[in-house]
Scaffold this motif. Structure first.
Motif, PDB file in Angstrom:
ATOM      1  N   PRO A 164       0.833  -1.212   0.000  1.00 58.44           N
ATOM      2  CA  PRO A 164       0.000   0.000   0.000  1.00 58.44           C
ATOM      3  C   PRO A 164       0.866   1.260   0.000  1.00 58.44           C
ATOM      4  O   PRO A 164       1.883   1.325   0.699  1.00 58.44           O
ATOM      5  N   GLY A 165       0.454   2.211  -0.824  1.00 58.49           N
ATOM      6  CA  GLY A 165       1.215   3.440  -0.977  1.00 58.49           C
ATOM      7  C   GLY A 165       2.276   3.371  -2.048  1.00 58.49           C
ATOM      8  O   GLY A 165       2.873   4.388  -2.411  1.00 58.49           O
ATOM      9  N   ARG A 218      -4.260   9.770  -9.171  1.00 55.88           N
ATOM     10  CA  ARG A 218      -3.245   8.787  -8.775  1.00 55.88           C
ATOM     11  C   ARG A 218      -2.790   7.900  -9.919  1.00 55.88           C
ATOM     12  O   ARG A 218      -1.681   7.341  -9.872  1.00 55.88           O
ATOM     13  N   SER A 226       0.413   5.709  -5.325  1.00 61.42           N
ATOM     14  CA  SER A 226      -0.334   5.744  -4.054  1.00 61.42           C
ATOM     15  C   SER A 226      -1.391   4.647  -4.014  1.00 61.42           C
ATOM     16  O   SER A 226      -2.562   4.899  -3.711  1.00 61.42           O
ATOM     17  N   LYS A 284      -3.795   1.624  -3.200  1.00 64.21           N
ATOM     18  CA  LYS A 284      -4.560   1.198  -2.029  1.00 64.21           C
ATOM     19  C   LYS A 284      -4.955  -0.270  -2.196  1.00 64.21           C
ATOM     20  O   LYS A 284      -5.045  -0.763  -3.322  1.00 64.21           O
ATOM     21  N   PRO A 285      -5.196  -0.975  -1.118  1.00 65.76           N
ATOM     22  CA  PRO A 285      -5.579  -2.385  -1.231  1.00 65.76           C
ATOM     23  C   PRO A 285      -6.799  -2.611  -2.134  1.00 65.76           C
ATOM     24  O   PRO A 285      -6.878  -3.647  -2.806  1.00 65.76           O
ATOM     25  N   GLU A 286      -7.716  -1.653  -2.184  1.00 62.73           N
ATOM     26  CA  GLU A 286      -8.904  -1.825  -3.024  1.00 62.73           C
ATOM     27  C   GLU A 286      -8.592  -1.756  -4.504  1.00 62.73           C
ATOM     28  O   GLU A 286      -9.477  -1.998  -5.329  1.00 62.73           O
ATOM     29  N   VAL A 341      -2.336  -5.394  -4.105  1.00 63.11           N
ATOM     30  CA  VAL A 341      -1.825  -4.371  -3.196  1.00 63.11           C
ATOM     31  C   VAL A 341      -2.009  -4.891  -1.778  1.00 63.11           C
ATOM     32  O   VAL A 341      -3.135  -4.971  -1.273  1.00 63.11           O
TER      33      VAL A 341
END
Length: 115
Positions: free
Chosen positions: A14-15, A66, A84, A86-88, A113
């Motif tokens: 993540p990130g 992003r 950036s 995200k897990p989603e 992610v």
């Protein structure tokens, strides 16, 4: 006819950032629009980003700012820069080229992610 071959490392924390690539066997000059789509199991395929020959770009609201879609005519290639993350964002990403009335799809790149 065209074949699309995707590449890109699919696991990131993540990130983190990731770049997906898609190279076509057919000249990109012939393409009307290219896109990256996402397919999650049991769900409809959704549009992530599109780009046109005049470099007009559109993004899904969830990824705007992003993610960046770009095309390279000399390489017949399409890219998706993902930042950036995200897990989603985890899912199967497919490139799509529109040559005339026909759509051609890449084989898909699984993006995960996770920490």
């Amino acid at each position: 006819q065209a074949q699309l071959v995707e590449s890109g490392v699919g696991v990131v924390q993540p990130g983190g950032s990731l770049r997906l690539s898609c190279v076509a066997t057919r000249n990109l000059y012939d393409s009307n629009t290219e896109s990256w789509d996402r397919q999650d199991p049991g769900k409809p395929r959704v549009l992530v980003a599109t780009v046109t020959p005049d470099v007009s770009r559109n993004y899904a609201a969830a990824v705007k700012v992003r993610f960046t879609i770009s095309r390279d005519i000399d390489k017949n290639a399409l890219y998706l820069q993902m930042c950036s993350l995200k897990p989603e964002a985890t899912g199967l990403y497919l490139c799509n080229f529109h040559y005339g009335p026909s759509h051609y799809w890449g084989q898909g790149t699984q993006v995960t992610v996770s920490s």
